[in-house]
Design a protein around this motif. Structure first.
Motif, short mmCIF file in Angstrom:
data_model
loop_
_atom_site.label_atom_id
_atom_site.label_comp_id
_atom_site.label_asym_id
_atom_site.label_seq_id
_atom_site.Cartn_x
_atom_site.Cartn_y
_atom_site.Cartn_z
N PHE A 14 0.78 -1.56 -0.16
CA PHE A 14 -0.13 0.06 0.32
C PHE A 14 1.29 1.37 0.32
N ALA A 15 2.11 0.76 0.40
CA ALA A 15 2.81 2.33 0.03
C ALA A 15 4.33 2.14 -0.98
N ASP A 16 4.83 3.14 -1.72
CA ASP A 16 5.63 3.34 -2.76
C ASP A 16 6.70 2.40 -2.18
N SER A 17 7.78 0.76 -2.54
CA SER A 17 8.42 0.55 -2.11
C SER A 17 9.37 -0.49 -3.36
N TRP A 18 10.63 -1.11 -2.62
CA TRP A 18 11.62 -1.16 -3.39
C TRP A 18 11.25 -2.67 -3.97
N GLN A 19 10.72 -3.73 -5.13
CA GLN A 19 10.71 -4.98 -4.71
C GLN A 19 11.89 -5.73 -5.98
N LEU A 20 11.67 -7.20 -5.10
CA LEU A 20 12.88 -7.47 -5.51
C LEU A 20 12.51 -8.91 -6.04
N SER A 22 13.08 -12.67 -9.22
CA SER A 22 14.57 -13.31 -9.94
C SER A 22 14.94 -12.23 -11.44
N THR A 23 14.66 -11.42 -11.48
CA THR A 23 15.24 -10.35 -12.26
C THR A 23 15.96 -8.87 -12.16
N GLY A 24 15.56 -8.44 -10.60
CA GLY A 24 15.77 -7.89 -10.39
C GLY A 24 15.63 -6.36 -9.06
N TYR A 25 15.85 -5.27 -9.13
CA TYR A 25 14.59 -4.58 -8.79
C TYR A 25 14.25 -3.27 -9.41
N TRP A 26 12.56 -3.53 -8.41
CA TRP A 26 11.88 -2.32 -9.04
C TRP A 26 11.17 -2.08 -8.08
N TYR A 27 10.54 -0.56 -8.38
CA TYR A 27 9.41 0.09 -7.34
C TYR A 27 8.60 0.18 -7.62
N ASP A 43 13.39 8.70 -1.75
CA ASP A 43 13.50 8.35 -0.89
C ASP A 43 13.40 7.70 -0.07
N GLY A 44 14.08 6.19 0.04
CA GLY A 44 13.72 4.97 0.58
C GLY A 44 14.03 5.33 2.17
N SER A 96 7.28 4.28 5.83
CA SER A 96 8.89 3.57 5.71
C SER A 96 9.21 2.70 4.31
N THR A 97 10.69 2.78 4.25
CA THR A 97 10.40 2.22 2.98
C THR A 97 10.47 0.22 2.96
N GLN A 98 10.10 -0.65 2.07
CA GLN A 98 9.66 -1.87 2.11
C GLN A 98 10.68 -2.44 1.21
#
Length: 175
Positions: A14-20, A22-27, A43-44, A96-98
């Motif tokens: 429900f909040a902006d967050s970094w995702q990981l 098998s390909t890599g990170y995305w936001y 601003d993570g 906070s970033t998740q």
């Protein structure tokens, strides 16, 4: 454990967050969308200082490379000019970033910096560190790369953990 991991992956963020995955990170933006073929200030760690990240046409973060528009990004994906991470002051939010992992690999993730530090195959724990700035001279670490008389073009970044391991102390002006 697999059942819990499967359930936690299926819960929408429900909040902006970094995702990981098998390909890599995305936001992931709070509306479920994600940036593609563009730069995004993030601003993570909610410290009021954002870094600039480039996402490719599939939405994945570019790291350790040159972007299509000719800029370089470091191992964390942050835009650098002459080796200096580019930052911008922003208004911190209370969210906070998740970081969500869609794989079961053992990965160390730094959730307090704008982007996780380089992942390492260690235990599946979360490291708590943040990026600090060190001047060319002196023994203090700083929150910002231009604190006091520090020359931003000669400042270098490192993790807070590295700074303390090397004997640096907190600057009394910015901490």
């Amino acid at each position: 454990m697999a059942g819990i991991l499967s359930f936690s992956i299926s819960v929408p963020a429900f909040a902006d967050s970094w995702q990981l995955d098998s390909t890599g990170y995305w936001y992931q933006n709070d509306d479920g969308s994600y940036p593609t073929s563009c730069w995004k200030w993030i601003d993570g760690n909610n410290d009021g200082i954002a870094e600039n990240y480039y996402f490719n046409s599939e939405g994945y973060l570019l790291v350790n490379t040159t972007t299509p528009d000719g800029y370089t990004v470091d191992s964390n994906g942050a835009k650098t000019i002459n080796g200096i991470v580019q930052t911008q002051s922003v208004t911190p939010t209370s969210v906070s970033t998740q970081v969500s992992t869609a794989t079961t690999q053992n990965t160390m993730v730094d959730t307090s910096s704008s982007l996780p530090e380089n992942t390492q195959n260690t235990s599946s724990s979360i490291a708590q560190s943040s990026t600090v700035w060190i001047s060319a001279t002196g023994k203090k670490y700083h929150k910002i790369n231009n604190c006091g008389n520090m020359n931003p073009s000669k400042a270098r970044s490192m993790s807070l953990e590295q700074a303390t391991q090397h004997g640096y102390d907190a600057c009394s002006k910015c901490y």
